[in-house]
Design an enzyme around this catalytic site. Sequence first.
Site, PDB file in Angstrom:
ATOM      1  CG  ASP A  60     -27.550  -9.578 -44.272  1.00  0.00           C
ATOM      2  OD1 ASP A  60     -27.943  -8.338 -43.337  1.00  0.00           O
ATOM      3  OD2 ASP A  60     -27.069 -10.345 -43.389  1.00  0.00           O
ATOM      4  CG  HIS A  61     -31.258 -12.127 -42.210  1.00  0.00           C
ATOM      5  ND1 HIS A  61     -30.355 -12.308 -43.539  1.00  0.00           N
ATOM      6  CD2 HIS A  61     -30.980 -12.552 -41.712  1.00  0.00           C
ATOM      7  CE1 HIS A  61     -29.927 -12.857 -42.426  1.00  0.00           C
ATOM      8  NE2 HIS A  61     -30.238 -13.390 -41.394  1.00  0.00           N
ATOM      9  N   GLY A  99     -25.270  -7.552 -40.117  1.00  0.00           N
ATOM     10  CA  GLY A  99     -25.357  -8.064 -39.164  1.00  0.00           C
ATOM     11  C   GLY A  99     -23.722  -7.073 -37.887  1.00  0.00           C
ATOM     12  CB  THR A 100     -19.818  -7.799 -38.082  1.00  0.00           C
ATOM     13  OG1 THR A 100     -19.815  -8.564 -39.468  1.00  0.00           O
ATOM     14  CG2 THR A 100     -20.638  -9.664 -36.815  1.00  0.00           C
ATOM     15  N   GLY A 101     -21.505  -5.997 -40.385  1.00  0.00           N
ATOM     16  CA  GLY A 101     -20.801  -5.312 -41.143  1.00  0.00           C
ATOM     17  C   GLY A 101     -19.476  -5.932 -42.466  1.00  0.00           C
ATOM     18  N   GLY A 112     -19.328  -9.366 -43.819  1.00  0.00           N
ATOM     19  CA  GLY A 112     -19.559  -9.842 -44.815  1.00  0.00           C
ATOM     20  C   GLY A 112     -20.113  -9.479 -46.258  1.00  0.00           C
ATOM     21  CG  MET A 113     -23.211  -6.317 -46.528  1.00  0.00           C
ATOM     22  SD  MET A 113     -24.559  -6.543 -48.059  1.00  0.00           S
ATOM     23  CE  MET A 113     -25.708  -6.713 -46.897  1.00  0.00           C
ATOM     24  CG  HIS A 127      -7.267   9.120 -42.699  1.00  0.00           C
ATOM     25  ND1 HIS A 127      -5.579   9.216 -41.352  1.00  0.00           N
ATOM     26  CD2 HIS A 127      -7.269  11.195 -42.318  1.00  0.00           C
ATOM     27  CE1 HIS A 127      -5.836  10.017 -41.103  1.00  0.00           C
ATOM     28  NE2 HIS A 127      -6.221  10.986 -41.055  1.00  0.00           N
ATOM     29  NE  ARG A 140      -1.325  12.101 -43.476  1.00  0.00           N
ATOM     30  CZ  ARG A 140      -1.491  12.980 -42.910  1.00  0.00           C
ATOM     31  NH1 ARG A 140      -1.548  14.619 -43.740  1.00  0.00           N
ATOM     32  NH2 ARG A 140      -1.654  13.218 -41.688  1.00  0.00           N
ATOM     33  CG  HIS A 141      -4.576  10.757 -46.358  1.00  0.00           C
ATOM     34  ND1 HIS A 141      -4.422   9.713 -45.065  1.00  0.00           N
ATOM     35  CD2 HIS A 141      -4.681  12.063 -45.112  1.00  0.00           C
ATOM     36  CE1 HIS A 141      -3.829  10.376 -44.433  1.00  0.00           C
ATOM     37  NE2 HIS A 141      -3.990  11.955 -44.640  1.00  0.00           N
TER      38      HIS A 141
HETATM   39  C1  RB5 Z   1     -26.425 -13.331 -40.356  1.00  0.00           C
HETATM   40  O1  RB5 Z   1     -26.518 -14.552 -39.896  1.00  0.00           O
HETATM   41  C2  RB5 Z   1     -25.196 -12.360 -40.461  1.00  0.00           C
HETATM   42  O2  RB5 Z   1     -24.305 -13.342 -39.915  1.00  0.00           O
HETATM   43  C3  RB5 Z   1     -24.786 -11.394 -41.582  1.00  0.00           C
HETATM   44  O3  RB5 Z   1     -25.281 -10.142 -41.589  1.00  0.00           O
HETATM   45  C4  RB5 Z   1     -23.592 -10.470 -41.372  1.00  0.00           C
HETATM   46  O4  RB5 Z   1     -23.055 -10.580 -40.107  1.00  0.00           O
HETATM   47  C5  RB5 Z   1     -21.970 -11.357 -42.325  1.00  0.00           C
HETATM   48  O5  RB5 Z   1     -21.530 -10.739 -42.009  1.00  0.00           O
END
Ligand code: RB5
Length: 158
Positions: free
Chosen positions: A11-12, A69-71, A73-74, A101, A135-136
């Site tokens: 994303d952005h 941003g945080t990983g 949502g993806m 693993h 085992r994994h």
């Molecule tokens: C975008 O602002 C942010 O929410 C997105 O990149 C992501 O971190 C969501 O999980």
Amino acid sequence: MPREKILIASDHAGFALKESLERALVDLGFDVQDLGTDSAASTDYADYAHPLAERVSSGEVQRGVLLCGTGLGMSYTANRHARVRAAVAWNPEIAKLAREHNDANVLVLPARFVSEQEGVEILRTWLDTPFEGGRHARRVEKIETTATVEKNESNGDV
Ligand code: RB5
């Protein structure tokens, strides 16, 4: 030998790091397909995670890389697809364990929390580390079943 195809999308929030990782993948000899986004303009991560995960789930492509941003949502989105094991990795050690693993077939990077150099190192570690199996393999197979399974007797596995 044909080059391995690998998918990448963000994303952005992950756009700038995606561009860097894409260059790194091309330098490593991969046939990289960039599924977007194409700028730092605000977008919705699921619009990019679903198309990538569908193609990994179907077996058309073996591996993919997602960034937001945080990983989170993806990874939430990609992991809704059968046979997709999307791992958020914020350092090389997590990336290594995600392969050894968990046989992670999608790497997810928290772009707001890793530098470009760290991102490339995490990517290279994930690409280079084989699945340990054993085992994994049993544990990874159980991810795809919704049936209730009997708890294993403790056998000293870690
Ligand atoms: C975008 O602002 C942010 O929410 C997105 O990149 C992501 O971190 C969501 O999980």
